[in-house]
Design a protein around this motif. Structure first.
Motif, PDB file in Angstrom:
ATOM      1  N   LYS A 161       8.445  26.606  45.868  1.00  0.00           N
ATOM      2  CA  LYS A 161       7.013  26.852  45.721  1.00  0.00           C
ATOM      3  C   LYS A 161       6.726  27.656  44.458  1.00  0.00           C
ATOM      4  CE  LYS A 161       3.006  28.644  48.241  1.00  0.00           C
ATOM      5  NZ  LYS A 161       2.543  29.315  49.493  1.00  0.00           N
ATOM      6  N   LEU A 164       7.369  25.430  41.308  1.00  0.00           N
ATOM      7  CA  LEU A 164       6.287  24.465  41.077  1.00  0.00           C
ATOM      8  C   LEU A 164       5.051  25.145  40.505  1.00  0.00           C
ATOM      9  CD1 LEU A 164       6.596  22.240  44.279  1.00  0.00           C
ATOM     10  CD2 LEU A 164       7.466  21.788  41.984  1.00  0.00           C
ATOM     11  N   ARG A 168       3.493  24.410  36.667  1.00  0.00           N
ATOM     12  CA  ARG A 168       2.099  24.064  36.380  1.00  0.00           C
ATOM     13  C   ARG A 168       1.476  25.018  35.365  1.00  0.00           C
ATOM     14  NH1 ARG A 168       2.122  22.948  42.038  1.00  0.00           N
ATOM     15  NH2 ARG A 168       1.481  25.098  42.471  1.00  0.00           N
ATOM     16  N   ASP A 185       4.228  16.435  44.182  1.00  0.00           N
ATOM     17  CA  ASP A 185       3.804  17.831  44.053  1.00  0.00           C
ATOM     18  C   ASP A 185       4.367  18.504  42.807  1.00  0.00           C
ATOM     19  OD1 ASP A 185       6.399  17.799  44.987  1.00  0.00           O
ATOM     20  OD2 ASP A 185       6.157  19.581  46.258  1.00  0.00           O
ATOM     21  N   VAL A 186       5.193  17.791  42.059  1.00  0.00           N
ATOM     22  CA  VAL A 186       5.757  18.348  40.819  1.00  0.00           C
ATOM     23  C   VAL A 186       4.819  18.021  39.666  1.00  0.00           C
ATOM     24  CG1 VAL A 186       7.721  18.336  39.234  1.00  0.00           C
ATOM     25  CG2 VAL A 186       8.110  18.133  41.700  1.00  0.00           C
TER      26      VAL A 186
END
Length: 227
Positions: A161, A164, A168, A185-186
């Motif tokens: 988490k 990632l 971002r 989600d990457v």
């Protein structure tokens, strides 16, 4: 082509007589499929050539220092292909290059030079490996101020988490991992280069995601055998 057959593969081969009608039909189907693939490839590369891409910066003192830090003497082929790849990266079109060579011939070293070049231009890099073992082997760059993170099944949910989130926000320069890094989600802040180790070992679903990347950024594929 001719290849060794093993009954352990779980499939029963379909036998045809040479010169028979069924054999002729099989050859025709294969020929049409090859022509279709060739047409798709021509269309894809034409579109890539027409698309504007990111032109990476020319080599600077940091790039030269990074390459000099390599503990072994480069081969002529390593030097040649490294310069060709960097030239492709400096062009205003997305790169899609296959680097093929036997195990131990230094493909990874060439890839790392391209990755460092991307980082020096302010871009993020993704290094996709087929196995967790390979992802650990690629986990280095310790002598330079480059932040590398590893993402695979051994990374805890809490760590993943945070990784990632940092990815971002652009706090990660290089992400190295297995097919996990192809998950939805990457998200990268500014991905500029994707390096793929042994693409033929990934499934259809993963290759579709790789195809999406190929349309927008520079891609370098490493392989011990031609794909």
């Amino acid at each position: 082509s001719i290849s060794k057959y093993s009954s352990s593969e779980g499939s029963i081969p379909r036998l045809n007589k040479l010169g028979g009608s069924e054999w002729a039909k099989t050859k025709l189907r294969v020929r049409k499929k090859i022509e279709n693939i060739a047409g798709q490839l021509l269309e894809m590369y034409a579109l890539r050539e027409a698309k504007p891409g990111f032109a990476f910066l020319p080599d600077d003192e940091d790039q030269i220092a990074f390459e000099k830090d390599f503990p072994y003497e480069e081969t002529t082929d390593q030097l040649k292909v490294s310069e060709e790849i960097k030239k492709d990266m400096e062009s205003p079109h997305p790169m899609d290059r296959l680097l093929c060579g036997d195990v131990g011939f230094g493909k990874t070293e060439v890839a790392f030079r391209a990755m460092f070049k991307a980082v020096l231009s302010g871009k993020q890099v993704a290094f996709l490996c087929p196995t967790t073992i390979l992802s650990k082997q690629h986990y280095r760059f310790s002598n330079f101020p480059v932040r590398i993170v590893l993402l695979n099944r051994f990374v805890s949910n809490k760590e993943a988490k945070q990784i990632l989130n940092d990815l971002r926000e652009g706090k990660v320069d290089i992400l190295i991992g297995t097919h996990r890094i192809l998950s939805d989600d990457v998200k990268f802040k500014d991905l500029g280069l994707l390096v793929i180790d042994e693409e033929q070992r990934f499934g259809v679903k993963h290759k579709e995601k790789i195809k999406q990347y190929r349309n927008t950024i520079d891609v370098l594929t490493l392989s011990a055998t031609p794909i």
